[in-house]
Scaffold this motif. Structure first.
Motif, PDB file in Angstrom:
ATOM      1  N   LEU A  62       0.856  -1.183   0.000  1.00 12.34           N
ATOM      2  CA  LEU A  62       0.000   0.000   0.000  1.00 12.34           C
ATOM      3  C   LEU A  62       0.892   1.233   0.000  1.00 12.34           C
ATOM      4  O   LEU A  62       2.095   1.151   0.228  1.00 12.34           O
ATOM      5  CB  LEU A  62      -0.959   0.006   1.204  1.00 12.34           C
ATOM      6  CG  LEU A  62      -0.406  -0.031   2.627  1.00 12.34           C
ATOM      7  CD1 LEU A  62       0.195   1.293   3.081  1.00 12.34           C
ATOM      8  CD2 LEU A  62      -1.509  -0.423   3.585  1.00 12.34           C
ATOM      9  N   ILE A  63       0.268   2.373  -0.265  1.00  6.20           N
ATOM     10  CA  ILE A  63       0.986   3.640  -0.241  1.00  6.20           C
ATOM     11  C   ILE A  63       0.328   4.555   0.781  1.00  6.20           C
ATOM     12  O   ILE A  63      -0.891   4.511   0.962  1.00  6.20           O
ATOM     13  CB  ILE A  63       1.029   4.289  -1.648  1.00  6.20           C
ATOM     14  CG1 ILE A  63       1.988   5.477  -1.692  1.00  6.20           C
ATOM     15  CG2 ILE A  63      -0.363   4.670  -2.122  1.00  6.20           C
ATOM     16  CD1 ILE A  63       2.275   5.989  -3.110  1.00  6.20           C
ATOM     17  N   VAL A  64       1.155   5.347   1.463  1.00  2.00           N
ATOM     18  CA  VAL A  64       0.662   6.306   2.447  1.00  2.00           C
ATOM     19  C   VAL A  64       1.065   7.701   1.996  1.00  2.00           C
ATOM     20  O   VAL A  64       2.224   7.950   1.670  1.00  2.00           O
ATOM     21  CB  VAL A  64       1.234   6.017   3.854  1.00  2.00           C
ATOM     22  CG1 VAL A  64       0.807   7.097   4.840  1.00  2.00           C
ATOM     23  CG2 VAL A  64       0.806   4.640   4.343  1.00  2.00           C
ATOM     24  N   TYR A  65       0.075   8.595   1.984  1.00  2.00           N
ATOM     25  CA  TYR A  65       0.295   9.982   1.598  1.00  2.00           C
ATOM     26  C   TYR A  65       0.161  10.889   2.812  1.00  2.00           C
ATOM     27  O   TYR A  65      -0.724  10.693   3.640  1.00  2.00           O
ATOM     28  CB  TYR A  65      -0.741  10.427   0.560  1.00  2.00           C
ATOM     29  CG  TYR A  65      -0.658   9.693  -0.740  1.00  2.00           C
ATOM     30  CD1 TYR A  65       0.292  10.032  -1.698  1.00  2.00           C
ATOM     31  CD2 TYR A  65      -1.541   8.659  -1.026  1.00  2.00           C
ATOM     32  CE1 TYR A  65       0.369   9.361  -2.907  1.00  2.00           C
ATOM     33  CE2 TYR A  65      -1.473   7.978  -2.232  1.00  2.00           C
ATOM     34  CZ  TYR A  65      -0.520   8.331  -3.160  1.00  2.00           C
ATOM     35  OH  TYR A  65      -0.447   7.661  -4.351  1.00  2.00           O
ATOM     36  N   VAL A  75      -2.576  13.979   9.388  1.00  2.00           N
ATOM     37  CA  VAL A  75      -3.575  13.243   8.620  1.00  2.00           C
ATOM     38  C   VAL A  75      -2.860  12.507   7.487  1.00  2.00           C
ATOM     39  O   VAL A  75      -2.015  13.074   6.797  1.00  2.00           O
ATOM     40  CB  VAL A  75      -4.646  14.190   8.023  1.00  2.00           C
ATOM     41  CG1 VAL A  75      -5.736  13.395   7.326  1.00  2.00           C
ATOM     42  CG2 VAL A  75      -5.235  15.094   9.094  1.00  2.00           C
ATOM     43  N   ARG A  76      -3.201  11.233   7.308  1.00  2.00           N
ATOM     44  CA  ARG A  76      -2.611  10.420   6.251  1.00  2.00           C
ATOM     45  C   ARG A  76      -3.703   9.819   5.378  1.00  2.00           C
ATOM     46  O   ARG A  76      -4.819   9.561   5.838  1.00  2.00           O
ATOM     47  CB  ARG A  76      -1.772   9.276   6.838  1.00  2.00           C
ATOM     48  CG  ARG A  76      -0.595   9.729   7.676  1.00  2.00           C
ATOM     49  CD  ARG A  76       0.513  10.320   6.810  1.00  2.00           C
ATOM     50  NE  ARG A  76       1.666  10.708   7.579  1.00  2.00           N
ATOM     51  CZ  ARG A  76       1.962  11.965   7.913  1.00  2.00           C
ATOM     52  NH1 ARG A  76       1.180  12.950   7.552  1.00  2.00           N
ATOM     53  NH2 ARG A  76       3.052  12.238   8.600  1.00  2.00           N
ATOM     54  N   GLY A  77      -3.351   9.586   4.134  1.00  2.00           N
ATOM     55  CA  GLY A  77      -4.225   8.886   3.202  1.00  2.00           C
ATOM     56  C   GLY A  77      -3.593   7.556   2.850  1.00  2.00           C
ATOM     57  O   GLY A  77      -2.381   7.483   2.606  1.00  2.00           O
ATOM     58  N   ILE A  78      -4.389   6.516   2.836  1.00  2.00           N
ATOM     59  CA  ILE A  78      -3.908   5.183   2.487  1.00  2.00           C
ATOM     60  C   ILE A  78      -4.517   4.805   1.149  1.00  2.00           C
ATOM     61  O   ILE A  78      -5.723   4.946   0.945  1.00  2.00           O
ATOM     62  CB  ILE A  78      -4.321   4.152   3.565  1.00  2.00           C
ATOM     63  CG1 ILE A  78      -3.698   4.518   4.918  1.00  2.00           C
ATOM     64  CG2 ILE A  78      -3.924   2.729   3.139  1.00  2.00           C
ATOM     65  CD1 ILE A  78      -4.170   3.667   6.070  1.00  2.00           C
ATOM     66  N   GLY A  79      -3.684   4.328   0.225  1.00  2.00           N
ATOM     67  CA  GLY A  79      -4.192   3.997  -1.099  1.00  2.00           C
ATOM     68  C   GLY A  79      -3.436   2.859  -1.756  1.00  2.00           C
ATOM     69  O   GLY A  79      -2.475   2.317  -1.209  1.00  2.00           O
ATOM     70  N   SER A  80      -3.898   2.526  -2.947  1.00  2.00           N
ATOM     71  CA  SER A  80      -3.273   1.499  -3.788  1.00  2.00           C
ATOM     72  C   SER A  80      -2.981   0.217  -3.026  1.00  2.00           C
ATOM     73  O   SER A  80      -1.918  -0.379  -3.148  1.00  2.00           O
ATOM     74  CB  SER A  80      -1.995   2.038  -4.444  1.00  2.00           C
ATOM     75  OG  SER A  80      -2.291   3.161  -5.245  1.00  2.00           O
ATOM     76  N   ILE A  81      -3.950  -0.204  -2.222  1.00  2.00           N
ATOM     77  CA  ILE A  81      -3.802  -1.432  -1.442  1.00  2.00           C
ATOM     78  C   ILE A  81      -3.939  -2.614  -2.397  1.00  2.00           C
ATOM     79  O   ILE A  81      -4.943  -2.728  -3.098  1.00  2.00           O
ATOM     80  CB  ILE A  81      -4.878  -1.500  -0.335  1.00  2.00           C
ATOM     81  CG1 ILE A  81      -4.767  -0.263   0.559  1.00  2.00           C
ATOM     82  CG2 ILE A  81      -4.742  -2.788   0.468  1.00  2.00           C
ATOM     83  CD1 ILE A  81      -5.995  -0.007   1.414  1.00  2.00           C
ATOM     84  N   ALA A  82      -2.924  -3.458  -2.439  1.00  2.00           N
ATOM     85  CA  ALA A  82      -2.941  -4.562  -3.401  1.00  2.00           C
ATOM     86  C   ALA A  82      -2.237  -5.794  -2.846  1.00  2.00           C
ATOM     87  O   ALA A  82      -1.339  -5.703  -2.015  1.00  2.00           O
ATOM     88  CB  ALA A  82      -2.270  -4.132  -4.711  1.00  2.00           C
ATOM     89  N   THR A  83      -2.680  -6.928  -3.345  1.00  2.00           N
ATOM     90  CA  THR A  83      -2.123  -8.232  -2.998  1.00  2.00           C
ATOM     91  C   THR A  83      -2.008  -9.026  -4.292  1.00  2.00           C
ATOM     92  O   THR A  83      -2.907  -8.934  -5.134  1.00  2.00           O
ATOM     93  CB  THR A  83      -3.056  -8.969  -2.004  1.00  2.00           C
ATOM     94  OG1 THR A  83      -3.196  -8.167  -0.830  1.00  2.00           O
ATOM     95  CG2 THR A  83      -2.521 -10.326  -1.623  1.00  2.00           C
ATOM     96  N   PRO A  84      -0.940  -9.799  -4.469  1.00  2.00           N
ATOM     97  CA  PRO A  84      -0.866 -10.634  -5.681  1.00  2.00           C
ATOM     98  C   PRO A  84      -2.116 -11.509  -5.803  1.00  2.00           C
ATOM     99  O   PRO A  84      -2.653 -12.005  -4.808  1.00  2.00           O
ATOM    100  CB  PRO A  84       0.388 -11.480  -5.450  1.00  2.00           C
ATOM    101  CG  PRO A  84       1.220 -10.678  -4.509  1.00  2.00           C
ATOM    102  CD  PRO A  84       0.237  -9.977  -3.617  1.00  2.00           C
ATOM    103  N   LEU A  85      -2.565 -11.689  -7.017  1.00  2.00           N
ATOM    104  CA  LEU A  85      -3.808 -12.413  -7.308  1.00  2.00           C
ATOM    105  C   LEU A  85      -3.874 -13.762  -6.597  1.00  2.00           C
ATOM    106  O   LEU A  85      -4.883 -14.113  -5.992  1.00  2.00           O
ATOM    107  CB  LEU A  85      -3.950 -12.586  -8.825  1.00  2.00           C
ATOM    108  CG  LEU A  85      -5.290 -13.042  -9.356  1.00  2.00           C
ATOM    109  CD1 LEU A  85      -6.412 -12.122  -8.915  1.00  2.00           C
ATOM    110  CD2 LEU A  85      -5.251 -13.124 -10.872  1.00  2.00           C
TER     111      LEU A  85
END
Length: 164
Positions: A62-65, A75-85
């Motif tokens: 994931l990415i933290v902004y 304040v942080r934003g969490i995004g692009s949360i991903a796991t291999p298929l």
């Protein structure tokens, strides 16, 4: 054992690959990777990974902004949360989100987190995120959610971030 850590630069292609089936928009794989590598948005955040300590395999990312929404609260934003298929539905992304929040709460005294969900929101509700009221939602296809151990949604004194 599993551990979270900041992603290494040489792992970024593997990280981008985790989201190709969801965010690839039918682009050829090489074009998608190049697009990710050139993304100003991706360069602005800090990437975290969940790693299997015995095999060093990346299980989720994931990415933290940093969101500059308040002068007195972090304040942080969490995004692009991903796991291999092939590793999905095993709880790795949930563990990574939970442990990243814990890490940022302890290390940075951050108590406010936003994310935009493009998937089933129940996953994030189970982690303690709440859906912002309809009049605070900014997008039709993504649900803005908020998490804090200290503040409820009605007590936040800063604006709702745009998609990050």
């Amino acid at each position: 054992m599993k551990k979270i850590r900041v992603a290494a630069k040489e792992e970024m292609i593997e990280i981008y690959k985790m989201g190709y089936d969801v965010w690839g928009d039918n682009l050829p794989y090489e074009e998608y990777i190049t697009m990710c590598q050139n993304s100003n948005k991706y360069k602005k955040g800090k990437w975290y990974v969940l790693e299997a300590t015995d095999t060093k395999q990346l299980l989720s990312s994931l990415i933290v902004y940093e969101l500059n929404l308040s002068e007195d609260q972090i304040v942080r934003g969490i995004g692009s949360i991903a796991t291999p298929l092939n590793l999905r539905k095993k709880g790795y992304a949930s563990l990574l989100v939970k442990e990243t929040i814990n890490k940022l709460e302890q290390e940075e005294k951050c108590n406010n987190f936003f994310l935009y969900s493009d998937i089933e929101i129940e996953i994030y509700k189970e982690l303690g995120f709440v859906v912002l009221p309809n009049d605070s939602q900014k997008y039709k296809d993504s649900v803005c959610m908020y998490y804090s151990k200290e503040n409820d949604i009605d007590s936040i004194s800063f604006g709702i971030p745009d998609y990050f």
